[in-house]
Scaffold this motif. Sequence first.
Motif, PDB file in Angstrom:
ATOM      1  N   GLY A 288       0.839  -1.184   0.000  1.00 45.41           N
ATOM      2  CA  GLY A 288       0.000   0.000   0.000  1.00 45.41           C
ATOM      3  C   GLY A 288       0.873   1.233   0.000  1.00 45.41           C
ATOM      4  N   ASN A 289       0.532   2.149  -0.910  1.00 44.10           N
ATOM      5  CA  ASN A 289       1.292   3.392  -1.005  1.00 44.10           C
ATOM      6  C   ASN A 289       2.782   3.143  -1.205  1.00 44.10           C
ATOM      7  N   GLY A 290       3.133   2.046  -1.877  1.00 45.71           N
ATOM      8  CA  GLY A 290       4.528   1.763  -2.185  1.00 45.71           C
ATOM      9  C   GLY A 290       5.322   1.201  -1.019  1.00 45.71           C
ATOM     10  N   VAL A 291       4.653   0.882   0.100  1.00 45.82           N
ATOM     11  CA  VAL A 291       5.362   0.365   1.265  1.00 45.82           C
ATOM     12  C   VAL A 291       5.262  -1.152   1.270  1.00 45.82           C
ATOM     13  N   SER A 292       6.388  -1.837   1.379  1.00 44.14           N
ATOM     14  CA  SER A 292       6.372  -3.288   1.403  1.00 44.14           C
ATOM     15  C   SER A 292       5.828  -3.789   2.724  1.00 44.14           C
ATOM     16  N   VAL A 293       5.339  -5.039   2.720  1.00 43.40           N
ATOM     17  CA  VAL A 293       4.768  -5.623   3.922  1.00 43.40           C
ATOM     18  C   VAL A 293       5.792  -5.690   5.038  1.00 43.40           C
ATOM     19  N   SER A 294       7.030  -6.075   4.718  1.00 43.32           N
ATOM     20  CA  SER A 294       8.039  -6.250   5.766  1.00 43.32           C
ATOM     21  C   SER A 294       8.376  -4.949   6.480  1.00 43.32           C
ATOM     22  N   SER A 295       8.204  -3.807   5.809  1.00 44.52           N
ATOM     23  CA  SER A 295       8.547  -2.526   6.416  1.00 44.52           C
ATOM     24  C   SER A 295       7.330  -1.779   6.943  1.00 44.52           C
ATOM     25  N   ALA A 296       6.148  -2.402   6.845  1.00 46.43           N
ATOM     26  CA  ALA A 296       4.927  -1.736   7.283  1.00 46.43           C
ATOM     27  C   ALA A 296       4.890  -1.605   8.799  1.00 46.43           C
ATOM     28  N   THR A 297       4.263  -0.528   9.271  1.00 50.63           N
ATOM     29  CA  THR A 297       4.076  -0.313  10.699  1.00 50.63           C
ATOM     30  C   THR A 297       2.618   0.056  10.936  1.00 50.63           C
ATOM     31  N   GLY A 298       2.253   0.308  12.193  1.00 53.14           N
ATOM     32  CA  GLY A 298       0.867   0.613  12.493  1.00 53.14           C
ATOM     33  C   GLY A 298      -0.013  -0.602  12.261  1.00 53.14           C
ATOM     34  N   ARG A 299      -1.273  -0.370  11.952  1.00 52.35           N
ATOM     35  CA  ARG A 299      -2.195  -1.487  11.700  1.00 52.35           C
ATOM     36  C   ARG A 299      -1.688  -2.365  10.563  1.00 52.35           C
ATOM     37  N   ALA A 300      -1.139  -1.739   9.521  1.00 57.00           N
ATOM     38  CA  ALA A 300      -0.638  -2.513   8.374  1.00 57.00           C
ATOM     39  C   ALA A 300       0.511  -3.427   8.764  1.00 57.00           C
ATOM     40  N   GLY A 301       1.244  -3.069   9.826  1.00 55.93           N
ATOM     41  CA  GLY A 301       2.375  -3.886  10.277  1.00 55.93           C
ATOM     42  C   GLY A 301       2.027  -4.880  11.360  1.00 55.93           C
ATOM     43  N   GLY A 302       0.753  -4.932  11.778  1.00 52.72           N
ATOM     44  CA  GLY A 302       0.332  -5.932  12.748  1.00 52.72           C
ATOM     45  C   GLY A 302      -0.123  -5.402  14.093  1.00 52.72           C
ATOM     46  N   GLU A 303      -0.097  -4.084  14.288  1.00 53.24           N
ATOM     47  CA  GLU A 303      -0.616  -3.560  15.545  1.00 53.24           C
ATOM     48  C   GLU A 303      -2.119  -3.795  15.620  1.00 53.24           C
ATOM     49  N   THR A 304      -2.628  -3.966  16.837  1.00 53.67           N
ATOM     50  CA  THR A 304      -4.039  -4.265  17.026  1.00 53.67           C
ATOM     51  C   THR A 304      -4.667  -3.294  18.027  1.00 53.67           C
ATOM     52  N   PRO A 305      -5.970  -3.042  17.898  1.00 55.53           N
ATOM     53  CA  PRO A 305      -6.663  -2.251  18.916  1.00 55.53           C
ATOM     54  C   PRO A 305      -6.814  -3.073  20.189  1.00 55.53           C
TER      55      PRO A 305
ATOM     56  N   ASP B  15      -9.325  -4.108  21.747  1.00 61.00           N
ATOM     57  CA  ASP B  15     -10.413  -5.082  21.757  1.00 61.00           C
ATOM     58  C   ASP B  15     -10.428  -5.938  20.497  1.00 61.00           C
ATOM     59  N   ALA B  16      -9.270  -6.173  19.907  1.00 59.10           N
ATOM     60  CA  ALA B  16      -9.200  -6.905  18.633  1.00 59.10           C
ATOM     61  C   ALA B  16      -9.786  -8.305  18.756  1.00 59.10           C
ATOM     62  N   SER B  17     -10.606  -8.667  17.798  1.00 61.83           N
ATOM     63  CA  SER B  17     -11.219  -9.992  17.763  1.00 61.83           C
ATOM     64  C   SER B  17     -10.460 -10.907  16.814  1.00 61.83           C
ATOM     65  N   VAL B  18     -10.417 -12.180  17.144  1.00 60.75           N
ATOM     66  CA  VAL B  18      -9.771 -13.145  16.252  1.00 60.75           C
ATOM     67  C   VAL B  18     -10.604 -13.366  14.991  1.00 60.75           C
ATOM     68  N   PHE B  19     -11.801 -12.784  14.961  1.00 68.04           N
ATOM     69  CA  PHE B  19     -12.676 -12.925  13.791  1.00 68.04           C
ATOM     70  C   PHE B  19     -12.672 -11.664  12.920  1.00 68.04           C
ATOM     71  N   ASP B  20     -11.828 -10.708  13.254  1.00 65.50           N
ATOM     72  CA  ASP B  20     -11.787  -9.441  12.522  1.00 65.50           C
ATOM     73  C   ASP B  20     -10.927  -9.576  11.269  1.00 65.50           C
ATOM     74  N   ASP B  21     -11.589  -9.690  10.130  1.00 65.33           N
ATOM     75  CA  ASP B  21     -10.879  -9.875   8.863  1.00 65.33           C
ATOM     76  C   ASP B  21     -10.366  -8.569   8.268  1.00 65.33           C
ATOM     77  N   THR B  22     -10.481  -7.470   8.983  1.00 60.58           N
ATOM     78  CA  THR B  22      -9.913  -6.209   8.499  1.00 60.58           C
ATOM     79  C   THR B  22      -8.513  -5.981   9.055  1.00 60.58           C
ATOM     80  N   LEU B  23      -8.076  -6.815   9.977  1.00 64.41           N
ATOM     81  CA  LEU B  23      -6.773  -6.627  10.615  1.00 64.41           C
ATOM     82  C   LEU B  23      -5.724  -7.545   9.991  1.00 64.41           C
ATOM     83  N   PRO B  24      -4.647  -6.994   9.447  1.00 64.79           N
ATOM     84  CA  PRO B  24      -3.559  -7.844   8.948  1.00 64.79           C
ATOM     85  C   PRO B  24      -2.998  -8.769  10.023  1.00 64.79           C
ATOM     86  N   ALA B  25      -3.034  -8.355  11.286  1.00 65.76           N
ATOM     87  CA  ALA B  25      -2.557  -9.207  12.375  1.00 65.76           C
ATOM     88  C   ALA B  25      -3.340 -10.514  12.431  1.00 65.76           C
TER      89      ALA B  25
END
Length: 224
Positions: free
Chosen positions: A65-82, A84-94
Amino acid sequence: MSFPVSRPRPPRSDHPGHADHPDRAARRRRPVLVPGLTLVVLLVLTVLLAGCAVRSTASASPGAGNGVSVSSATGRAGGETPSDASVFDDTLPAVTRLDPALLAAVRDAARDAAGDDVTFVLNSGWRSAAYQEQLLRDAVDEYGSIGEAARWVATPTTSAHVRGDAVDIGSWDAATWLSDHGATHGLCQIYANEGWHFELRPEARASGCPQMFVDPTQDPRMQP
C-alpha cells in the motif's frame, strides 16, 4: 601549330545546379525534424508506461500500500491491534496474515470458549519485520540489555509472529482457558514465562502439548 584551347566558363553562381546555390544549400542544411521528434516522443511514452507498470505491480502485491512493502509496514498494516481486537476481525492484517491452519484452530477454540462465557481478545498475531524490530528496541530500552530483552521479544528473523505462526491472547481468562483446553484444538503455550503466547502443534490433539521452554532463549528456533 597550336590552337587556342577554349576554357570552359565557370557556371553561374545562381544556376540551380551549382553546388553552392542558396536554395540547394539551404535544403541540405535543413534538419530532418520529424523522425527526431518521433523518437523523443516514443522514448517519453516508454518511460511513462514503464512507470505505470511498476506502480501497478506494487499495488497488486499482497499487503502493499502506497509503495510500502509488507516487511517494512508499521501501524495497523504492520500488525498492531486495537485493545479489543477480535480473532474474527478480517480487516486486521494481524489476523488475516496468520497461518491459515493456526487461524482456523484459534477461531474454533474461541467459539468453544464462548460457550464458557470467555471471549478471546487478540493482543498480537502476525507482525511485520519492522514492527518486530520496533518491539525489540522497546524491550532493550525497558530491560536494559539485548540478553534480557531476548527473554521476551525475538528478533525479526526468528520471531514466530513475523512468520504468522503465533498468537498472543490478550485477556487472562482467555489465556487461562486456552492453557487448559488448547491441546484439544492443537494450540499450545510454548514458553513458561509467556502465558499469553500460543502456537499450533497439531500433534497435541492426540498426545498433548510438549513441555514448555522456560523462556524463548531456551528455544533452538530463537538462536541466530
